[in-house]
Design a protein around this motif. Structure first.
Motif, PDB file in Angstrom:
ATOM      1  N   THR A  38       0.860  -1.189   0.000  1.00 22.36           N
ATOM      2  CA  THR A  38       0.000   0.000   0.000  1.00 22.36           C
ATOM      3  C   THR A  38       0.888   1.227   0.000  1.00 22.36           C
ATOM      4  O   THR A  38       1.873   1.282   0.732  1.00 22.36           O
ATOM      5  CB  THR A  38      -0.915   0.038   1.236  1.00 22.36           C
ATOM      6  OG1 THR A  38      -1.743  -1.122   1.269  1.00 22.36           O
ATOM      7  CG2 THR A  38      -1.810   1.270   1.225  1.00 22.36           C
ATOM      8  N   SER A  39       0.539   2.207  -0.828  1.00 12.65           N
ATOM      9  CA  SER A  39       1.276   3.461  -0.852  1.00 12.65           C
ATOM     10  C   SER A  39       0.352   4.564  -1.368  1.00 12.65           C
ATOM     11  O   SER A  39      -0.226   4.430  -2.452  1.00 12.65           O
ATOM     12  CB  SER A  39       2.518   3.353  -1.738  1.00 12.65           C
ATOM     13  OG  SER A  39       3.233   4.579  -1.762  1.00 12.65           O
ATOM     14  N   PHE A  40       0.184   5.605  -0.592  1.00 13.59           N
ATOM     15  CA  PHE A  40      -0.640   6.740  -1.023  1.00 13.59           C
ATOM     16  C   PHE A  40      -0.246   7.963  -0.208  1.00 13.59           C
ATOM     17  O   PHE A  40       0.462   7.858   0.802  1.00 13.59           O
ATOM     18  CB  PHE A  40      -2.139   6.447  -0.881  1.00 13.59           C
ATOM     19  CG  PHE A  40      -2.576   6.085   0.508  1.00 13.59           C
ATOM     20  CD1 PHE A  40      -2.919   7.059   1.439  1.00 13.59           C
ATOM     21  CD2 PHE A  40      -2.652   4.746   0.893  1.00 13.59           C
ATOM     22  CE1 PHE A  40      -3.326   6.718   2.714  1.00 13.59           C
ATOM     23  CE2 PHE A  40      -3.051   4.396   2.170  1.00 13.59           C
ATOM     24  CZ  PHE A  40      -3.394   5.381   3.083  1.00 13.59           C
ATOM     25  N   VAL A  41      -0.712   9.116  -0.664  1.00 18.77           N
ATOM     26  CA  VAL A  41      -0.433  10.376   0.006  1.00 18.77           C
ATOM     27  C   VAL A  41      -1.752  10.993   0.456  1.00 18.77           C
ATOM     28  O   VAL A  41      -2.705  11.080  -0.327  1.00 18.77           O
ATOM     29  CB  VAL A  41       0.329  11.342  -0.935  1.00 18.77           C
ATOM     30  CG1 VAL A  41       0.440  12.729  -0.313  1.00 18.77           C
ATOM     31  CG2 VAL A  41       1.715  10.793  -1.256  1.00 18.77           C
ATOM     32  N   ILE A  42      -1.810  11.392   1.721  1.00 19.45           N
ATOM     33  CA  ILE A  42      -2.993  12.074   2.246  1.00 19.45           C
ATOM     34  C   ILE A  42      -2.788  13.572   2.042  1.00 19.45           C
ATOM     35  O   ILE A  42      -1.822  14.154   2.562  1.00 19.45           O
ATOM     36  CB  ILE A  42      -3.205  11.764   3.735  1.00 19.45           C
ATOM     37  CG1 ILE A  42      -3.344  10.246   3.945  1.00 19.45           C
ATOM     38  CG2 ILE A  42      -4.448  12.485   4.252  1.00 19.45           C
ATOM     39  CD1 ILE A  42      -3.503   9.835   5.397  1.00 19.45           C
ATOM     40  N   PRO A  43      -3.668  14.229   1.289  1.00 26.18           N
ATOM     41  CA  PRO A  43      -3.488  15.663   1.005  1.00 26.18           C
ATOM     42  C   PRO A  43      -3.569  16.506   2.272  1.00 26.18           C
ATOM     43  O   PRO A  43      -4.063  16.054   3.314  1.00 26.18           O
ATOM     44  CB  PRO A  43      -4.662  15.983   0.065  1.00 26.18           C
ATOM     45  CG  PRO A  43      -5.154  14.670  -0.435  1.00 26.18           C
ATOM     46  CD  PRO A  43      -4.872  13.680   0.643  1.00 26.18           C
ATOM     47  N   PRO A  44      -3.107  17.748   2.201  1.00 27.35           N
ATOM     48  CA  PRO A  44      -3.219  18.637   3.355  1.00 27.35           C
ATOM     49  C   PRO A  44      -4.669  18.803   3.798  1.00 27.35           C
ATOM     50  O   PRO A  44      -5.583  18.803   2.994  1.00 27.35           O
ATOM     51  CB  PRO A  44      -2.653  19.968   2.836  1.00 27.35           C
ATOM     52  CG  PRO A  44      -1.748  19.571   1.710  1.00 27.35           C
ATOM     53  CD  PRO A  44      -2.388  18.383   1.079  1.00 27.35           C
TER      54      PRO A  44
END
Length: 282
Positions: A38-44
């Protein structure tokens, strides 16, 4: 009579298998020993929930610079078992780092994760008594914001976490006290809670080993790196807000790396709570 000897900690920290967790941490430099699932970015100023199987590694990082994150944990098979910040403070410390554990609530009372790596491990104690990865405070929320300012604002960490867990069948009552990762806090001379700017950089990270199957939720705090903190939407704070990256790794050589690891079980308390003599101890 006053004693000059410093008081001992009220709770003894349970021993851990340091060799095991050192092996787990070492996989970060061994590409063949861990595989990204799993790899993702949580936005500001947002939030997201995800699952981590037991025996896997969770990594949180700040690829664009300092940003505070508010993290909740549940057992994904039984969300009544969830992270207990107060007992973790007593068993570990008010701020946590490598080899510390995050513990679950009663009646389960067992480790949920163990911290195996922390790029800010050397932050230590600053000149004001501040430390990193905070358990003293909790999430910002729209209720205290309304109390203090009279204004509605729906993107506090509490609200971000509520929205994040709804798809998993949870609701607002399931959101609980957090660990504030990458956040520096302390108590001043009056015993009042303070926050300082996050020391995280574009290379900062913290890694947790999942001791049980987890549902995790993280809010990228609308206070950003806390260098311009204020309640509400806060125009200046927007400039300090950045994303947090989430990665989950499977350890490929599980037999060797996890040798000696046994998923923790709850304490073997019989659970009668003195009900055979309900009026009190005789």
């Amino acid at each position: 009579m006053t004693s000059n000897t410093a008081p001992k900690p009220a709770y003894t920290t349970p021993a851990i298998n340091t060799a095991l967790y050192s092996r787990i941490a070492s996989t970060a430099s061994q590409p063949s020993a861990r595989r990204t699932i799993t790899s993702f970015v949580i936005p500001p100023r947002s939030g997201r929930a995800w699952k981590v199987p037991s025996g896997y590694v969770l990594r949180l990082s700040t690829p664009e610079g300092p940003q505070v994150g508010d993290l909740n944990l549940w057992n994904s098979n039984n969300p009544r078992e969830r992270f207990w910040a107060s007992r973790t403070k007593q068993l570990q410390s008010s701020h946590v780092s490598v080899s510390d554990r995050l513990w679950s609530c009663l009646p389960y009372m067992r480790p949920m994760v163990t911290i195996v790596a922390d790029s800010l491990n050397d932050y230590g104690v600053d000149e004001w008594g501040g430390r990193c990865h905070d358990l003293l405070g909790t999430r910002c929320d729209p209720y205290v914001n309304k109390l203090l300012t009279g204004v509605d604002y729906d993107f506090h960490c509490h609200s971000n976490l509520v929205r994040a867990v709804l798809p998993y069948g949870l609701n607002e009552s399931d959101v609980h006290d957090v660990i504030n990762v990458f956040q520096v806090t302390g108590l001043n001379e009056e015993g009042k809670y303070f926050m300082r700017s996050s020391p995280a950089t574009k290379d900062s990270y913290i890694e947790f080993f999942a001791e049980q199957d987890l549902l995790c939720a993280l809010s990228t705090c609308p206070g950003g790196d806390l260098s311009a903190w204020g309640f509400g939407e806060g125009g200046d704070m927007k400039e300090t807000c950045r994303p947090i990256k989430v990665e989950v790794f499977q350890l490929d050589d599980e037999v060797k790396i996890l040798a000696g690891w046994v998923p923790p079980t709850p304490p073997n308390y019989q659970g009668v709570h003195g009900m055979t003599v309900p009026i009190g101890e005789l």
